[in-house]
Design an enzyme around this catalytic site. Structure first.
Site, mmCIF file in Angstrom:
data_model
loop_
_atom_site.group_PDB
_atom_site.id
_atom_site.type_symbol
_atom_site.label_atom_id
_atom_site.label_comp_id
_atom_site.label_asym_id
_atom_site.label_seq_id
_atom_site.Cartn_x
_atom_site.Cartn_y
_atom_site.Cartn_z
ATOM 1 N N TYR A 1 -12.915 13.836 18.159
ATOM 2 C CA TYR A 1 -12.338 15.079 18.686
ATOM 3 C C TYR A 1 -13.440 15.928 19.350
ATOM 4 O O TYR A 1 -13.298 16.363 20.493
ATOM 5 C CB TYR A 1 -11.670 15.847 17.552
ATOM 6 C CG TYR A 1 -10.925 17.087 17.979
ATOM 7 C CD1 TYR A 1 -9.668 16.998 18.572
ATOM 8 C CD2 TYR A 1 -11.466 18.359 17.799
ATOM 9 C CE1 TYR A 1 -8.967 18.135 18.968
ATOM 10 C CE2 TYR A 1 -10.787 19.499 18.190
ATOM 11 C CZ TYR A 1 -9.537 19.391 18.769
ATOM 12 O OH TYR A 1 -8.853 20.524 19.166
ATOM 13 N N SER B 1 -11.944 23.399 22.870
ATOM 14 C CA SER B 1 -11.909 23.839 21.469
ATOM 15 C C SER B 1 -13.281 24.417 21.146
ATOM 16 O O SER B 1 -14.252 24.157 21.873
ATOM 17 C CB SER B 1 -11.635 22.614 20.583
ATOM 18 O OG SER B 1 -11.895 22.907 19.226
HETATM 19 N N1 LIG Z 1 -4.400 24.354 16.848
HETATM 20 C C1 LIG Z 1 -5.705 24.523 16.856
HETATM 21 O O1 LIG Z 1 -6.288 24.991 15.867
HETATM 22 C C2 LIG Z 1 -6.518 24.155 18.074
HETATM 23 C C3 LIG Z 1 -7.827 24.621 18.134
HETATM 24 C C4 LIG Z 1 -8.604 24.336 19.256
HETATM 25 C C5 LIG Z 1 -8.069 23.608 20.296
HETATM 26 N N2 LIG Z 1 -6.792 23.147 20.218
HETATM 27 C C6 LIG Z 1 -6.291 22.377 21.362
HETATM 28 O O2 LIG Z 1 -5.183 23.051 21.925
HETATM 29 C C7 LIG Z 1 -4.315 22.108 22.539
HETATM 30 C C8 LIG Z 1 -2.890 22.336 22.042
HETATM 31 O O3 LIG Z 1 -2.877 22.138 20.650
HETATM 32 P P1 LIG Z 1 -1.742 22.708 19.676
HETATM 33 O O4 LIG Z 1 -2.424 23.368 18.573
HETATM 34 O O5 LIG Z 1 -0.696 23.418 20.435
HETATM 35 O O6 LIG Z 1 -1.188 21.320 19.116
HETATM 36 P P2 LIG Z 1 0.285 20.822 18.825
HETATM 37 O O7 LIG Z 1 0.108 19.569 18.056
HETATM 38 O O8 LIG Z 1 1.125 21.917 18.279
HETATM 39 O O9 LIG Z 1 0.836 20.482 20.289
HETATM 40 C C9 LIG Z 1 0.265 19.477 21.080
HETATM 41 C C10 LIG Z 1 1.261 19.066 22.134
HETATM 42 O O10 LIG Z 1 0.681 18.012 22.909
HETATM 43 C C11 LIG Z 1 1.630 16.978 23.020
HETATM 44 N N3 LIG Z 1 0.963 15.690 23.171
HETATM 45 C C12 LIG Z 1 0.318 14.980 22.213
HETATM 46 N N4 LIG Z 1 -0.110 13.821 22.712
HETATM 47 C C13 LIG Z 1 0.288 13.793 24.020
HETATM 48 C C14 LIG Z 1 0.163 12.851 25.047
HETATM 49 N N5 LIG Z 1 -0.443 11.678 24.840
HETATM 50 N N6 LIG Z 1 0.690 13.136 26.257
HETATM 51 C C15 LIG Z 1 1.338 14.309 26.479
HETATM 52 N N7 LIG Z 1 1.495 15.244 25.525
HETATM 53 C C16 LIG Z 1 0.972 14.982 24.312
HETATM 54 C C17 LIG Z 1 2.444 17.034 21.723
HETATM 55 O O11 LIG Z 1 3.701 16.380 21.838
HETATM 56 C C18 LIG Z 1 2.563 18.522 21.517
HETATM 57 O O12 LIG Z 1 3.690 19.060 22.192
HETATM 58 C C19 LIG Z 1 -4.876 20.735 22.201
HETATM 59 O O13 LIG Z 1 -5.634 20.244 23.291
HETATM 60 C C20 LIG Z 1 -5.773 21.015 21.015
HETATM 61 O O14 LIG Z 1 -6.808 20.068 20.886
HETATM 62 C C21 LIG Z 1 -6.007 23.409 19.132
#
Ligand SMILES: NC(=O)c1ccc[n+]([C@@H]2O[C@H](COP(=O)([O-])OP(=O)(O)OC[C@H]3O[C@@H](n4cnc5c(N)ncnc54)[C@H](O)[C@@H]3O)[C@@H](O)[C@H]2O)c1
Length: 265
Positions: free
Chosen positions: A156, A143
């Site tokens: 985080y 991130s």
């Molecule tokens: N959305 C943002 O703004 C953002 C920004 C920077 C980084 N990220 C990172 O990107 C990645 C994906 O995020 P996203 O935005 O798609 O989030 P999201 O919440 O839409 O999806 C996350 C997915 O991870 C799964 N998950 C959660 N806990 C889990 C576990 N213990 N074991 C297996 N699967 C698990 C959830 O079921 C979900 O399908 C994450 O690592 C997040 O930290 C997101």
């Protein structure tokens, strides 16, 4: 359309916003997919598999919490047995939850985030590296909070910084096998992780019932480009680049996809 032909990619968190986009984008370029997520996301995971099938590729799904090494081992082994090989690992699963000032976070909140966002990535790599083809690629989704601090999200930010150290170490360890290891650093991305009432309320404490548009106003002021967030596919395109041979000499690096968030002065 064929940058990933004859390859198999493992994606964790594959039911969610970005995970599903990574699966679809890699499949569009010819990869078959091992898609892993938790039990409660099984229906969404099936929808991911359907999207992969719709572009003509095979998707094997596995249910595993990344905190559970044994379950991950089974999901990866089943996927590799079904698809015959493994070329790419996308460690994408993560949470952004239980927000609060660093000194007010509970032990439980801290531990849950570190267990999923850091230890879960290590578990994923531990389950999958033995099966990974020489010349393969590991992409860890960090991130912008893995490069700069994040008010109200110390757990985080700490976990997302920590995976950079893990990636740099893996890059050293796996370089001799011609396996590359890189991190991707999205800013705000339009997924359920940030498009929800809790995050809107954090961004707009001045409003009683802030909406997506109210949150967008604040986030758009944080970027250089005139957008509040990027779309999942923008991150998937970065993942695709790092997964493909186009980045064959790129390893141990951090690729930022944030519309200029981390560069704004
Ligand atoms: N959305 C943002 O703004 C953002 C920004 C920077 C980084 N990220 C990172 O990107 C990645 C994906 O995020 P996203 O935005 O798609 O989030 P999201 O919440 O839409 O999806 C996350 C997915 O991870 C799964 N998950 C959660 N806990 C889990 C576990 N213990 N074991 C297996 N699967 C698990 C959830 O079921 C979900 O399908 C994450 O690592 C997040 O930290 C997101």
């Amino acid at each position: 359309m064929n940058r990933m032909q004859h390859t198999v990619a493992l994606v964790t968190g594959a039911a969610g916003g970005m995970g599903r986009a990574h699966c679809r984008r890699l499949a569009e370029e010819g990869a078959d997919i091992i898609a892993v997520d938790i039990d409660s996301a099984a229906a969404e995971l099936a929808a991911t598999a359907a999207e992969v099938a719709a572009v003509g590729r095979v998707c094997v799904t596995g249910i595993a919490d990344v905190r559970d090494q044994a379950a991950l081992d089974v999901a990866v082994a089943d996927g590799v047995a079904a698809l015959g090989r493994l070329d790419v690992i996308v460690a994408n699963a993560g949470i952004y939850a239980d927000l609060g000032s660093s000194w007010e976070l509970t032990d439980q909140a801290w531990q849950r985030t570190v267990d999923i966002n850091l230890t879960g990535v290590w578990h994923t790599v531990r389950a999958a590296v033995p099966a990974l083809t020489d010349g393969g690629s590991i992409v860890i989704v960090s991130s912008t909070n893995g490069l700069v601090g994040a008010a109200s999200a110390a757990h985080y930010a700490a976990s997302k910084h920590a995976v950079v150290g893990l990636a740099r170490t893996l890059a050293n360890e796996l370089g001799p096998r011609n396996i590359r290891v890189n991190t991707v650093h999205p800013g705000s991305v339009a997924t359920p992780m940030i498009l929800n009432d809790t995050v809107y309320a954090k961004l707009r404490p001045d409003l009683p019932h802030p909406t997506r548009a109210d949150a967008a106003e604040v986030l758009a002021r944080r970027t250089l480009l005139p957008v509040p967030w990027v779309d999942p596919v923008d991150v998937s395109n970065a993942v695709l680049f790092l997964a493909s041979d186009e980045s064959r000499y790129v390893t141990g690096t951090q690729l930022v996809v944030d519309a200029g968030l981390t560069q704004k002065v």
